[in-house]
Design an enzyme around this catalytic site. Structure first.
Site, PDB file in Angstrom:
ATOM      1  N   ILE A  10       0.827  -1.216   0.000  1.00  0.00           N
ATOM      2  CA  ILE A  10       0.000   0.000   0.000  1.00  0.00           C
ATOM      3  C   ILE A  10       0.857   1.261   0.000  1.00  0.00           C
ATOM      4  O   ILE A  10       0.404   2.295  -0.484  1.00  0.00           O
ATOM      5  CB  ILE A  10      -0.965  -0.024   1.206  1.00  0.00           C
ATOM      6  CG1 ILE A  10      -2.145   0.947   0.941  1.00  0.00           C
ATOM      7  CG2 ILE A  10      -0.250   0.315   2.525  1.00  0.00           C
ATOM      8  CD1 ILE A  10      -3.302   0.760   1.897  1.00  0.00           C
ATOM      9  N   GLY A  31       3.331  -4.141  11.152  1.00  0.00           N
ATOM     10  CA  GLY A  31       2.444  -4.342  10.003  1.00  0.00           C
ATOM     11  C   GLY A  31       2.382  -3.153   9.066  1.00  0.00           C
ATOM     12  O   GLY A  31       3.383  -2.480   8.801  1.00  0.00           O
ATOM     13  N   VAL A  32       1.169  -2.899   8.591  1.00  0.00           N
ATOM     14  CA  VAL A  32       1.004  -1.820   7.608  1.00  0.00           C
ATOM     15  C   VAL A  32       1.273  -0.456   8.250  1.00  0.00           C
ATOM     16  O   VAL A  32       1.809   0.449   7.595  1.00  0.00           O
ATOM     17  CB  VAL A  32      -0.405  -1.895   6.981  1.00  0.00           C
ATOM     18  CG1 VAL A  32      -1.492  -1.437   7.932  1.00  0.00           C
ATOM     19  CG2 VAL A  32      -0.485  -1.110   5.684  1.00  0.00           C
ATOM     20  N   ASP A  33       0.993  -0.347   9.529  1.00  0.00           N
ATOM     21  CA  ASP A  33       1.264   0.902  10.277  1.00  0.00           C
ATOM     22  C   ASP A  33       2.758   1.227  10.218  1.00  0.00           C
ATOM     23  O   ASP A  33       3.173   2.339   9.859  1.00  0.00           O
ATOM     24  CB  ASP A  33       0.820   0.692  11.728  1.00  0.00           C
ATOM     25  CG  ASP A  33       0.689   1.997  12.511  1.00  0.00           C
ATOM     26  OD1 ASP A  33       0.416   1.928  13.722  1.00  0.00           O
ATOM     27  OD2 ASP A  33       0.884   3.071  11.895  1.00  0.00           O
ATOM     28  N   SER A 116      -7.488  -4.795  10.382  1.00  0.00           N
ATOM     29  CA  SER A 116      -7.673  -5.740  11.501  1.00  0.00           C
ATOM     30  C   SER A 116      -7.313  -7.186  11.185  1.00  0.00           C
ATOM     31  O   SER A 116      -7.468  -8.049  12.060  1.00  0.00           O
ATOM     32  CB  SER A 116      -9.120  -5.711  12.027  1.00  0.00           C
ATOM     33  OG  SER A 116      -9.298  -4.587  12.858  1.00  0.00           O
ATOM     34  N   GLY A 118      -4.428  -8.526  10.481  1.00  0.00           N
ATOM     35  CA  GLY A 118      -3.051  -8.935  10.827  1.00  0.00           C
ATOM     36  C   GLY A 118      -2.956  -9.155  12.325  1.00  0.00           C
ATOM     37  O   GLY A 118      -3.564 -10.065  12.882  1.00  0.00           O
ATOM     38  N   TYR A 120      -4.456  -7.853  14.655  1.00  0.00           N
ATOM     39  CA  TYR A 120      -5.743  -7.831  15.381  1.00  0.00           C
ATOM     40  C   TYR A 120      -6.594  -9.069  15.117  1.00  0.00           C
ATOM     41  O   TYR A 120      -7.682  -9.204  15.668  1.00  0.00           O
ATOM     42  CB  TYR A 120      -6.515  -6.547  15.073  1.00  0.00           C
ATOM     43  CG  TYR A 120      -5.966  -5.317  15.789  1.00  0.00           C
ATOM     44  CD1 TYR A 120      -4.830  -5.407  16.601  1.00  0.00           C
ATOM     45  CD2 TYR A 120      -6.571  -4.074  15.654  1.00  0.00           C
ATOM     46  CE1 TYR A 120      -4.316  -4.292  17.242  1.00  0.00           C
ATOM     47  CE2 TYR A 120      -6.066  -2.952  16.296  1.00  0.00           C
ATOM     48  CZ  TYR A 120      -4.938  -3.083  17.108  1.00  0.00           C
ATOM     49  OH  TYR A 120      -4.411  -1.971  17.735  1.00  0.00           O
TER      50      TYR A 120
HETATM   51  N1  APR Z   1       0.607  -3.137   2.220  1.00  0.00           N
HETATM   52  C1  APR Z   1      -0.621  -3.707   2.236  1.00  0.00           C
HETATM   53  N2  APR Z   1      -1.062  -4.522   3.206  1.00  0.00           N
HETATM   54  C2  APR Z   1      -0.207  -4.788   4.208  1.00  0.00           C
HETATM   55  C3  APR Z   1       1.100  -4.234   4.284  1.00  0.00           C
HETATM   56  C4  APR Z   1       1.482  -3.372   3.214  1.00  0.00           C
HETATM   57  N3  APR Z   1       2.690  -2.791   3.180  1.00  0.00           N
HETATM   58  N4  APR Z   1       1.679  -4.672   5.407  1.00  0.00           N
HETATM   59  C5  APR Z   1       0.800  -5.494   6.004  1.00  0.00           C
HETATM   60  N5  APR Z   1      -0.335  -5.559   5.295  1.00  0.00           N
HETATM   61  C6  APR Z   1      -1.548  -6.309   5.579  1.00  0.00           C
HETATM   62  C7  APR Z   1      -1.414  -7.445   6.534  1.00  0.00           C
HETATM   63  O1  APR Z   1      -0.942  -8.609   5.843  1.00  0.00           O
HETATM   64  C8  APR Z   1      -2.852  -7.592   6.996  1.00  0.00           C
HETATM   65  O2  APR Z   1      -3.594  -8.362   6.079  1.00  0.00           O
HETATM   66  O3  APR Z   1      -2.430  -5.417   6.237  1.00  0.00           O
HETATM   67  C9  APR Z   1      -3.387  -6.156   6.984  1.00  0.00           C
HETATM   68  C10 APR Z   1      -3.521  -5.540   8.372  1.00  0.00           C
HETATM   69  O4  APR Z   1      -2.544  -6.073   9.229  1.00  0.00           O
HETATM   70  P1  APR Z   1      -1.827  -5.164  10.376  1.00  0.00           P
HETATM   71  O5  APR Z   1      -0.937  -4.195   9.770  1.00  0.00           O
HETATM   72  O6  APR Z   1      -1.261  -6.107  11.385  1.00  0.00           O
HETATM   73  O7  APR Z   1      -3.018  -4.327  11.029  1.00  0.00           O
HETATM   74  P2  APR Z   1      -4.142  -4.792  12.068  1.00  0.00           P
HETATM   75  O8  APR Z   1      -4.423  -6.231  11.978  1.00  0.00           O
HETATM   76  O9  APR Z   1      -5.248  -3.825  11.876  1.00  0.00           O
HETATM   77  O10 APR Z   1      -3.441  -4.559  13.482  1.00  0.00           O
HETATM   78  C11 APR Z   1      -3.180  -3.221  13.861  1.00  0.00           C
HETATM   79  O11 APR Z   1      -0.916  -3.757  14.314  1.00  0.00           O
HETATM   80  O12 APR Z   1       0.771  -2.719  13.197  1.00  0.00           O
HETATM   81  C12 APR Z   1       0.072  -2.715  14.372  1.00  0.00           C
HETATM   82  O13 APR Z   1       0.142  -0.430  15.099  1.00  0.00           O
HETATM   83  C13 APR Z   1      -0.684  -1.439  14.528  1.00  0.00           C
HETATM   84  O14 APR Z   1      -1.344  -1.945  16.750  1.00  0.00           O
HETATM   85  C14 APR Z   1      -1.787  -1.869  15.417  1.00  0.00           C
HETATM   86  C15 APR Z   1      -2.111  -3.264  14.908  1.00  0.00           C
END
Ligand code: APR
Length: 354
Positions: A10, A31-33, A116, A118, A120
């Site tokens: 992304i 993760g994506v954050d 959510s 990943g 979560y």
């Molecule tokens: N581009 C697109 N999708 C991505 C990327 C990327 N660069 N990186 C990870 N993802 C996908 C993951 O594979 C997952 O399917 O994004 C989705 C969301 O995963 P997470 O990033 O873990 O987010 P989430 O599950 O909402 O958990 C949020 O994780 O990163 C921490 O600070 C964040 O505490 C928060 C929690």
């Protein structure tokens, strides 16, 4: 297409806004954050500090800084607790509030990760359903292009029961073009010759010549059996009796189904401008994915679908996996275009629409 699923990172999306799956502090994470903060640079963290956190389901916006997008919309998804703690509504709030913020800032293109799914722990297929439902609801009234960005390795967990059924149907009927029989080649080439636009006549003749030796013999026998002097058709009568065009059939079917134009092209996930081009130009021939998307949106039978395709110069073929997916769904009465596109996405096949 107003809603599209893409495999990508992304942080590379060149859109007006990307959505971040953040946590309550908005001060970065994994993760994506983490990926977004790394790609945006330290100014993003400074901007997030000023936001004073974010509640689950809410959305807040910053600039994109070093990212190729203009804005980052930060939202906090629910932590999955089994599904009985209101997670679905909270996740839906994330998409709805992020889209409202994007609209407020005049964004024309927005990209979402699967929020959510990943850290979560939200089950991917269910989370995708929530995302698609909220985004398509929003797109009924808004002109925006929305991408659901799936990390390539994630895609394996997408696709439910329908996907499994379709994979086995493809195994049953798929004809690999390289191994189709002479008779099937002749049928396919005849079909193309009957319906290919004259401009492509040369192309058909060339492909006819290039058919392998086996087909050449078959064609030689078939042509020897054909009547030699077919009466020369009267061009005027042919033009006067020209068949109903694709555009005319589409508009007729919309009326017959009691739909509005907008309801049809929205359900077909077709852009309003493309629909207007087809509507205003009776001789316009859309691409096959567009023609198939309308057939699904209109809930046409298999025969009606074949008829509509023919008017755009196409035929359903068992040497096309995309056609087989559509054929299976029509035969089983599944006209959920988004679900069909999810299966096509998972099979790395072109989605219906455009
Ligand atoms: N581009 C697109 N999708 C991505 C990327 C990327 N660069 N990186 C990870 N993802 C996908 C993951 O594979 C997952 O399917 O994004 C989705 C969301 O995963 P997470 O990033 O873990 O987010 P989430 O599950 O909402 O958990 C949020 O994780 O990163 C921490 O600070 C964040 O505490 C928060 C929690």
């Amino acid at each position: 297409m107003p809603l599209e699923m893409v495999r990508n990172d992304i942080t590379r999306m060149q859109v007006d806004a990307i959505v971040n799956a953040a946590n309550h502090s908005l001060l970065g994470g994994g993760g994506v954050d983490g990926a977004i903060h790394r790609a945006a640079g330290p100014r993003l963290l400074e901007a997030c500090r000023a936001l004073n956190g974010c509640e689950t389901g809410q959305a807040k916006l910053t600039e994109g800084f070093d990212l190729p997008c203009k804005y980052v919309i930060h939202t906090v998804g629910p932590v999955w607790q089994g599904g009985a703690a209101g997670e679905r509504r909270q996740l839906a709030d994330c998409y709805r509030n992020a889209l409202a913020l994007a609209k407020e800032k005049g964004c024309e293109t927005v990209a979402f990760p699967l929020i959510s799914t990943g850290a979560y722990g939200y089950p991917k297929a269910e989370a995708l359903r929530v995302a698609v439902d909220e985004i398509t609801r929003f797109l009924l009234d808004e002109d925006m292009t929305v991408y659901i960005v799936v990390f390539s390795r994630d895609a394996v967990e997408l696709g439910g029961k329908l996907f499994g059924e379709i994979v086995s149907y493809i195994d049953d009927v798929y004809v690999d073009k390289r191994y189709e029989s002479g008779a099937e080649t002749r049928r396919r080439l005849d079909m193309e010759s009957q319906h290919a636009p004259q401009a492509a006549g040369g192309l058909f003749r060339r492909r006819h010549r290039e058919a392998d030796a086996r087909n050449e013999t078959l064609f030689a026998e078939a042509e020897a059996a054909m009547p030699t002097a077919a009466p020369s058709p009267n061009l005027r009568s042919m033009i006067e009796n020209v068949d109903e065009s694709f555009s005319e059939m589409l508009l007729r079917k919309i009326d017959e189904k009691g739909m509005t134009d907008a309801a049809c092209y929205k359900r077909a996930n077709i852009d309003r401008r493309l629909f207007n081009k087809i509507k205003n130009n009776p001789s316009y021939r859309p691409g096959k994915p567009t023609a198939l998307a309308f057939a699904i949106a209109l809930r046409l039978s298999l025969d009606e679908t074949k008829d509509m395709l023919l008017k755009a110069g196409y035929a359903l073929s068992h040497s096309s996996k995309q056609d087989i997916v559509v054929e299976y769904c029509i035969m089983t009465g599944n006209y959920d275009l988004i679900e069909i596109n999810e299966v096509l996405f998972k099979l790395d096949l072109q989605p219906l629409g455009y």
